[in-house]
Scaffold this motif. Structure first.
Motif, mmCIF file in Angstrom:
data_model
loop_
_atom_site.group_PDB
_atom_site.id
_atom_site.type_symbol
_atom_site.label_atom_id
_atom_site.label_comp_id
_atom_site.label_asym_id
_atom_site.label_seq_id
_atom_site.Cartn_x
_atom_site.Cartn_y
_atom_site.Cartn_z
ATOM 1 N N ASP A 25 12.969 -43.154 -46.715
ATOM 2 C CA ASP A 25 13.941 -44.221 -47.033
ATOM 3 C C ASP A 25 13.970 -44.541 -48.528
ATOM 4 O O ASP A 25 13.025 -44.220 -49.264
ATOM 5 C CB ASP A 25 13.554 -45.513 -46.319
ATOM 6 N N ALA A 53 18.190 -51.390 -35.695
ATOM 7 C CA ALA A 53 18.936 -51.931 -36.843
ATOM 8 C C ALA A 53 18.684 -53.436 -36.945
ATOM 9 O O ALA A 53 18.436 -54.090 -35.932
ATOM 10 C CB ALA A 53 20.430 -51.665 -36.674
ATOM 11 N N ALA A 83 25.550 -46.991 -49.780
ATOM 12 C CA ALA A 83 24.863 -46.511 -48.578
ATOM 13 C C ALA A 83 25.613 -46.906 -47.322
ATOM 14 O O ALA A 83 26.251 -47.960 -47.255
ATOM 15 C CB ALA A 83 23.446 -47.088 -48.528
ATOM 16 N N LEU A 85 25.101 -47.869 -43.431
ATOM 17 C CA LEU A 85 24.015 -48.483 -42.655
ATOM 18 C C LEU A 85 24.388 -48.573 -41.182
ATOM 19 O O LEU A 85 25.561 -48.487 -40.818
ATOM 20 C CB LEU A 85 23.755 -49.910 -43.168
ATOM 21 N N SER A 86 23.380 -48.813 -40.350
ATOM 22 C CA SER A 86 23.650 -49.121 -38.945
ATOM 23 C C SER A 86 23.768 -50.628 -38.739
ATOM 24 O O SER A 86 24.088 -51.090 -37.644
ATOM 25 C CB SER A 86 22.515 -48.585 -38.066
ATOM 26 N N VAL A 94 18.111 -53.805 -48.632
ATOM 27 C CA VAL A 94 18.189 -52.970 -47.425
ATOM 28 C C VAL A 94 17.313 -51.742 -47.633
ATOM 29 O O VAL A 94 17.186 -51.223 -48.741
ATOM 30 C CB VAL A 94 19.631 -52.509 -47.093
ATOM 31 N N SER A 95 16.722 -51.288 -46.534
ATOM 32 C CA SER A 95 15.998 -50.023 -46.533
ATOM 33 C C SER A 95 16.825 -49.060 -45.698
ATOM 34 O O SER A 95 17.219 -49.387 -44.571
ATOM 35 C CB SER A 95 14.611 -50.214 -45.913
ATOM 36 N N VAL A 96 17.099 -47.880 -46.241
ATOM 37 C CA VAL A 96 18.029 -46.970 -45.568
ATOM 38 C C VAL A 96 17.554 -45.526 -45.758
ATOM 39 O O VAL A 96 17.034 -45.180 -46.824
ATOM 40 C CB VAL A 96 19.467 -47.192 -46.128
ATOM 41 N N GLN A 100 21.656 -41.194 -46.070
ATOM 42 C CA GLN A 100 22.848 -42.028 -45.912
ATOM 43 C C GLN A 100 23.251 -42.705 -47.231
ATOM 44 O O GLN A 100 23.992 -43.690 -47.237
ATOM 45 C CB GLN A 100 22.595 -43.084 -44.830
ATOM 46 N N ALA A 263 20.889 -40.898 -37.174
ATOM 47 C CA ALA A 263 20.693 -40.843 -38.632
ATOM 48 C C ALA A 263 20.977 -39.433 -39.146
ATOM 49 O O ALA A 263 21.582 -39.264 -40.219
ATOM 50 C CB ALA A 263 19.270 -41.262 -38.987
#
Ligand SMILES: NC(=O)c1ccc[n+]([C@@H]2O[C@H](COP(=O)([O-])OP(=O)(O)OC[C@H]3O[C@@H](n4cnc5c(N)ncnc54)[C@H](OP(=O)(O)O)[C@@H]3O)[C@@H](O)[C@H]2O)c1
Length: 321
Positions: A25, A53, A83, A85-86, A94-96, A100, A263
């Motif tokens: 991530d 999520a 990014a 995101l879900s 945010v951590s992604v 993505q 993902a």
């Protein structure tokens, strides 16, 4: 945060723990988040966040990377990125998954970039990867002035299609024309099937978020071997499927959802967008179309605006501005 399901007034600012950053991530300090219709459905209680999520809404952000997971390559602290995101984009951090995320081209404003990736991934994955729109073919985009519509027009034109749009006002159609749309149809005064048939063989590809009430007309507007890409049901109505006409046209109807994909599937779409759409963003041929920036604290106002359908392009929530 959604305090309880309901109207825009249920949105609240709340303190939540910082997200954890996995090995694959990146952590993003959010500059802005795009507002999507899915956020409204989630707020109303009709579209729960996928498992894993965050509970609060937000399917896309832009910002600056502040931490990089141990297995991530190609990104560094300080990179300007956007990014997909879900969920959880209405936030300071945010951590992604790095797959993505795309770097924001230098010519694009960081806040405006929050309105790029969800629409680019939706239009690219449907119109080009699934329906394989070709140069010289006709693309019909319903809701041409919407976030999705404004990206659909730009990508359709960039890849040499004739683009037809529907919209509910002359002002919205003028905005579509300014983006390059060729055939402008006010659905309140004009029949889109008749207009398309008057202009040519019909639509090879139809990007449709109206759903049930347009199903029969979409099939009639289609060329032989054409594709209908259904991404929403804004009409809220069930449809009536004319099997005979669909069969004689050898038509295909696809239903797709970006958020529900894994993902890995999202990363594949983001990579394809990076390869095929991002060069057009970097050279200015495709740009984010932003209607309004609203501070996160006024998220209620942003949801009212999107629900009013008065906007053209995207509505953004700003976090750092
Ligand atoms: N499946 C997916 O993966 C996916 C991904 C992204 C978005 N979507 C869906 O795609 C649709 C468009 O998204 P968006 O972000 O571009 O939306 P948006 O910017 O909010 O625009 C939607 C537009 O649709 C038109 N519209 C026509 N009939 C409508 C009705 N009955 N109710 C409300 N609006 C109506 C309105 O324009 P007029 O004034 O011209 O009627 C409105 O501006 C939404 O349904 C969204 O949920 C799906």
């Amino acid at each position: 945060m959604i305090s309880s399901f309901g109207g825009p007034e249920v949105l609240r600012i709340a303190d939540v723990p910082d997200p954890t950053v996995g090995a694959g991530d990146v952590l993003i300090e959010v500059a802005a988040a795009g507002v999507n219709r899915a956020d409204i459905s989630q707020r109303e209680g009709h579209y729960p966040a996928p498992v894993g999520a965050p509970e609060w809404p937000g399917l896309e952000v832009s910002g600056v990377i502040s931490e990089v997971g141990s297995e991530v390559t190609g990104f560094a602290v300080g990179d300007r990125v956007c990014a997909l995101l879900s969920g959880g984009g209405y936030a300071e951090k945010v951590s992604v998954p790095a797959g993505q995320v795309l770097k924001v081209p230098q010519n694009v404003d960081l806040i405006d970039a929050a309105g790029l990736l969800e629409v680019a991934c939706t239009v690219w994955s449907n119109v080009f990867l699934l329906a394989d729109l070709r140069r010289g073919e006709t693309l019909l985009v319903h809701g041409g002035s919407s976030g999705i519509g404004t990206m659909g027009i730009q990508l359709g034109k960039a890849f040499g299609a004739t683009v037809a749009v529907t919209a509910g006002s002359e002002a919205k159609l003028a905005a579509c024309a300014a983006l390059g749309a060729d055939i402008l149809i006010n659905y309140k005064t004009d029949d889109f099937v008749a207009r398309l048939k008057a202009e040519g063989p019909g639509a090879h590809v139809i990007l449709d978020s109206i759903g049930g009430s347009y199903l029969d007309r979409n099939i009639r507007a289609l060329t032989t071997d054409g594709h209908i890409l259904n991404i929403g049901n804004l009409s809220g109505e069930p449809g009536s499927l004319n099997f005979g006409v669909l069969m004689m046209k050898r038509g295909t109807i696809h239903g797709t959802s970006l958020r529900a994909r894994s993902a890995a599937a999202k990363a594949a779409i983001v990579a394809s967008v990076g390869e095929n759409v991002w060069p057009l963003v970097a050279n200015g041929a495709v740009r984010p179309i932003i209607d309004t920036r609203v501070p996160l604290a006024d998220a209620t106002k942003a949801h009212h605006l999107v629900e009013s359908s008065a906007h053209i392009g995207k509505v953004l929530l700003t976090i750092t501005e």
